[in-house]
Design a protein around this motif. Structure first.
Motif, mmCIF file in Angstrom:
data_model
loop_
_atom_site.group_PDB
_atom_site.id
_atom_site.type_symbol
_atom_site.label_atom_id
_atom_site.label_comp_id
_atom_site.label_asym_id
_atom_site.label_seq_id
_atom_site.Cartn_x
_atom_site.Cartn_y
_atom_site.Cartn_z
ATOM 1 N N TYR A 31 0.837 -1.189 0.000
ATOM 2 C CA TYR A 31 0.000 0.000 0.000
ATOM 3 C C TYR A 31 0.876 1.244 0.000
ATOM 4 O O TYR A 31 1.984 1.239 0.561
ATOM 5 N N THR A 36 -5.285 5.426 1.875
ATOM 6 C CA THR A 36 -5.735 4.089 1.495
ATOM 7 C C THR A 36 -5.918 3.202 2.724
ATOM 8 O O THR A 36 -6.816 2.349 2.776
ATOM 9 N N SER A 39 -9.427 3.070 4.378
ATOM 10 C CA SER A 39 -10.592 2.572 3.655
ATOM 11 C C SER A 39 -11.354 1.565 4.516
ATOM 12 O O SER A 39 -10.756 0.859 5.338
#
Length: 218
Positions: A31, A36, A39
């Motif tokens: 990642y 992110t 999420s």
């Protein structure tokens, strides 16, 4: 299948290195170090939105210390781990978790040098204090490593991996000058193929530049 959720140059490198040392099959999902990790899908794996998260047997496990203990108990209880009846069990646990003592100071310095992009938000005092605290951690390691090749008398283990990764990150903010036993140990463990395999590629948070803790970034 084992899946590690990973960001380069974060604590998840600790778990990645250990997985390589264990010699077991696993997959890595990498990642960016951004939103992110907030999420909904990722928060189901790590509710604070942090790396690493490890998927094993249908469960999502987070926290590097827990991941280290679970992996070692499952795959290498008296190799990378030290079983409950092993003479070095207490020392193994101590040094596995001491890695977090180092990492908390590195995290504070990462925030100062990297996350706070406006110079007016940074504190040279905090930088200097946290770098000095890393020096105290180095001194503790130096005392432990004098006369030893590894942190445990019984040889290389996940304790060396955990602390080794923490020192890898700390070195961006506090060099190892003057800590001879620590330097020798660090050079020894970072020659291992497991360490080399866990290093980041081109996309990194940190360069090889040492950040002087007492200076404001220019």
């Amino acid at each position: 299948m084992i899946t590690l959720h990973h960001c380069p140059q974060t604590r998840s490198m600790r778990s990645l290195w250990l997985l390589h040392e264990l010699g077991i099959d696993f997959e890595v999902e990498t990642y960016p170090f951004d939103k992110t990790l907030r999420s909904p899908a990722y928060l189901e794996k790590s509710p604070a939105g942090r790396v690493p998260a490890l998927e094993l047997d249908g469960q999502a496990i987070f926290e590097t210390g827990a991941i280290t203990e679970i992996l070692c108990e499952r795959f290498s209880p008296n190799g990378m781990g030290r079983g409950v009846d092993h003479v070095d069990r207490a020392q193994w646990l101590i040094w596995v978790h001491f890695s977090e003592t180092i990492s908390q100071h590195t995290a504070a310095l990462t925030q100062q040098h990297i996350a706070l992009r406006d110079d007016t938000m940074r504190s040279p005092i905090v930088m200097k204090l946290e770098a000095a605290r890393l020096g105290k951690c180095y001194a503790a390691l130096e005392a432990r490593l004098k006369g030893r090749e590894y942190l445990l008398d019984s040889g290389f283990s996940a304790a060396d991996v955990s602390v080794g990764q923490a020192v890898y990150m700390a070195r961006f903010f506090a060099h190892l000058d003057g800590f001879e036993a620590l330097t020798d140990w660090y050079e020894r463990i970072t020659q291992r193929e497991g360490f080399k395999a866990s290093l980041p590629g081109k996309d990194v948070l940190f360069s090889e530049t040492f950040f002087p803790a007492w200076d404001m970034p220019s």
